[in-house]
Design an enzyme around this catalytic site. Structure first.
Site, PDB file in Angstrom:
ATOM      1  N   ASP A 153       0.819  -1.210   0.000  1.00  0.00           N
ATOM      2  CA  ASP A 153       0.000   0.000   0.000  1.00  0.00           C
ATOM      3  C   ASP A 153       0.858   1.267   0.000  1.00  0.00           C
ATOM      4  O   ASP A 153       2.092   1.216  -0.056  1.00  0.00           O
ATOM      5  CB  ASP A 153      -0.938  -0.033   1.205  1.00  0.00           C
ATOM      6  CG  ASP A 153      -2.345   0.430   0.874  1.00  0.00           C
ATOM      7  OD1 ASP A 153      -2.502   1.246  -0.050  1.00  0.00           O
ATOM      8  OD2 ASP A 153      -3.293  -0.007   1.559  1.00  0.00           O
ATOM      9  N   GLU A 186      -0.824   1.723  -5.157  1.00  0.00           N
ATOM     10  CA  GLU A 186      -0.423   3.124  -5.050  1.00  0.00           C
ATOM     11  C   GLU A 186      -1.556   4.053  -5.485  1.00  0.00           C
ATOM     12  O   GLU A 186      -1.409   5.268  -5.445  1.00  0.00           O
ATOM     13  CB  GLU A 186       0.866   3.294  -5.883  1.00  0.00           C
ATOM     14  CG  GLU A 186       1.519   4.646  -5.897  1.00  0.00           C
ATOM     15  CD  GLU A 186       0.988   5.520  -7.022  1.00  0.00           C
ATOM     16  OE1 GLU A 186       1.192   6.744  -6.973  1.00  0.00           O
ATOM     17  OE2 GLU A 186       0.361   4.981  -7.961  1.00  0.00           O
ATOM     18  N   TRP A 187      -2.672   3.474  -5.913  1.00  0.00           N
ATOM     19  CA  TRP A 187      -3.919   4.173  -6.261  1.00  0.00           C
ATOM     20  C   TRP A 187      -3.837   4.957  -7.570  1.00  0.00           C
ATOM     21  O   TRP A 187      -4.729   5.758  -7.873  1.00  0.00           O
ATOM     22  CB  TRP A 187      -4.395   5.104  -5.134  1.00  0.00           C
ATOM     23  CG  TRP A 187      -4.181   4.570  -3.760  1.00  0.00           C
ATOM     24  CD1 TRP A 187      -4.382   3.284  -3.326  1.00  0.00           C
ATOM     25  CD2 TRP A 187      -3.703   5.292  -2.625  1.00  0.00           C
ATOM     26  NE1 TRP A 187      -4.066   3.158  -1.996  1.00  0.00           N
ATOM     27  CE2 TRP A 187      -3.641   4.379  -1.530  1.00  0.00           C
ATOM     28  CE3 TRP A 187      -3.322   6.618  -2.415  1.00  0.00           C
ATOM     29  CZ2 TRP A 187      -3.217   4.751  -0.270  1.00  0.00           C
ATOM     30  CZ3 TRP A 187      -2.904   6.995  -1.151  1.00  0.00           C
ATOM     31  CH2 TRP A 187      -2.844   6.069  -0.098  1.00  0.00           C
ATOM     32  N   GLY A 188      -2.768   4.776  -8.342  1.00  0.00           N
ATOM     33  CA  GLY A 188      -2.676   5.424  -9.645  1.00  0.00           C
ATOM     34  C   GLY A 188      -2.171   6.844  -9.635  1.00  0.00           C
ATOM     35  O   GLY A 188      -2.080   7.480 -10.693  1.00  0.00           O
ATOM     36  N   ASP A 208     -10.082   3.438  -3.719  1.00  0.00           N
ATOM     37  CA  ASP A 208     -10.687   2.198  -3.235  1.00  0.00           C
ATOM     38  C   ASP A 208     -12.130   2.028  -3.707  1.00  0.00           C
ATOM     39  O   ASP A 208     -12.863   3.001  -3.920  1.00  0.00           O
ATOM     40  CB  ASP A 208     -10.675   2.174  -1.706  1.00  0.00           C
ATOM     41  CG  ASP A 208      -9.273   2.048  -1.143  1.00  0.00           C
ATOM     42  OD1 ASP A 208      -8.334   1.809  -1.926  1.00  0.00           O
ATOM     43  OD2 ASP A 208      -9.120   2.184   0.086  1.00  0.00           O
TER      44      ASP A 208
END
Length: 405
Positions: A153, A186-188, A208
């Site tokens: 994460d 890394e959520w982009g 998320d």
């Protein structure tokens, strides 16, 4: 000639082994999108070894293992709040009294692989110890436990560079010597599709997910909203968008599935599963697989739909048509042997007749038979448009096959 003494030579050798120049990600892993189960969406911090064992046993009994679901992944909160006196992570002894090695052995004996969670920052998103500064130590520990998958994460990273952080963990995993699928979470934000092919096996493209059709709360989004973001990223990044960065061993990841969770209707679960298969997403279940209805079990284990996701060509599907007034979106996915998958989604809040205008999709090539992957029927040929009434937020989905001779 200058010569290194034996101790200096050993030190140099150790440094070279740990250097990025000699390290890489493990190849030949995740040649199709990874399939499995992750604990977070349903259980969050309420995890323990009995739960994991129960999930493994249920996935054998309900057919998920045989359908291809391979990884059972523990998310955040599996460890103690502090490292031990040697700086090592410690599995929470109340949650996991037998230890992680024994748990890994249990799932391995049942034909699964075990995944674990950590974070590139000083702490995980739930405030547990992160791996920053401990990458090689943690990787060696996980390898000794028999871990097969790492979700990594991006909380509490401050000013850390994402590419550096994830490359450091990649190198640590490789140096530890046990093949581990590396999931970059890394959520982009740092556009991992541009640089992560040589670093990880999959990378998150958005924030998320939660169990909603298209809702939004804090940093979480419903699955349709996340699907829309994939299409927006396709437009932003030119021809084929970010889809061109996906393929065997390196996948765009729109987050875990919410199929079967309370916030979705059965139709929305079927559509969610269908579209994740169309865009070659990793299929990580996020529901309580120990207690599923027959309808949800049938959705999640359907061999024809899963085959579209797992097609060895590894092409990510794309949105080919979006007509808001008609309440229809159509996605295409190129498959092996000249075949295609086509999925039409009813975006309206009521049932509507949807029409797939095959004449507009020149890339499909010669006419092929329309095999409905959900009803298991051949319903026509792709040289004619096809229409059917589809319930709200549901899909019709086809494999375009060469006619039998």
């Amino acid at each position: 000639m200058n010569r290194l003494n034996p101790l200096s030579a050993l030190a140099l050798g150790a440094a070279l082994l740990a250097s990025p120049l000699s390290a890489q990600k493990f190849e030949d892993l995740a040649q199709t999108p990874p399939m499995g189960w992750n604990s977070w969406n349903t259980f969050a911090s309420n995890i323990n070894e009995d739960l994991v064992k129960g999930v493994a046993d249920a996935m054998v009994a309900n057919g998920m293992r045989d359908a291809g679901y391979e990884y059972i992944v523990l998310d955040d909160t599996w460890s103690l709040r502090e490292r031990d006196e040697n700086g090592s992570l410690v599995a929470d002894p109340e949650k996991f009294p037998s230890g992680m090695k024994a748990l890994a052995d249990y799932v391995h004996e049942r034909g699964f692989k075990l995944g674990i969670y950590s974070c590139a920052g000083s702490k995980t998103c739930a405030g547990y110890p992160g791996s920053q500064g401990h990458e090689y130590q943690d990787a060696r520990l996980w390898a000794s436990w028999g871990i097969d998958y790492l979700k990594y994460d991006w909380c509490y990273t401050e000013t850390r560079d994402a590419r550096e952080a994830y490359t450091t963990m990649r190198d640590a995993l490789y140096t530890a010597g046990r093949p581990i699928v590396f999931s970059i979470c890394e959520w982009g934000t740092a556009k991992p599709w541009e640089w992560a092919e040589d670093v990880g096996h999959l990378w998150r493209t958005t924030g998320d997910i939660y169990d909603s059709w298209d809702g939004y709360k804090m940093w979480e989004m419903g699955w349709k909203r996340i699907l829309d973001l994939q299409s927006e990223l396709v437009k932003e990044w030119g021809p084929n968008g970010i889809a061109k960065y996906a393929g065997p061993g390196h996948w765009n990841d729109p987050d875990m599935m919410e199929v079967g969770n309370d916030g979705l209707t059965v139709a929305e679960s079927r559509a969610h599963f269908s579209l994740w298969c169309m865009i070659a997403a990793p299929l990580m279940a996020g529901n309580d697989v120990r207690h599923m209805s027959d309808e949800i079990t049938a959705i999640m284990t359907d061999p024809d739909v899963i085959a579209i996701n797992q097609d060895p060509l590894g092409k990510q599907g794309f949105k080919a048509l979006d007509e808001d007034a008609a309440g229809i979106e159509i996605f295409l996915k190129e498959l092996s042997d000249g075949e295609w998958a086509v999925c039409a989604l009813n975006t309206a809040d009521e049932a509507r007749e949807l029409t797939i205008p095959f004449h507009r999709f020149y890339m499909l090539g010669e006419p092929k038979e329309l095999y409905d992957v959900w009803t298991k029927e051949v319903v026509g040929m792709s040289d004619e448009n096809y229409s059917r009434v589809v319930e709200s937020h549901d899909v019709m989905m086809f494999r375009l096959r060469k006619p039998a001779e």
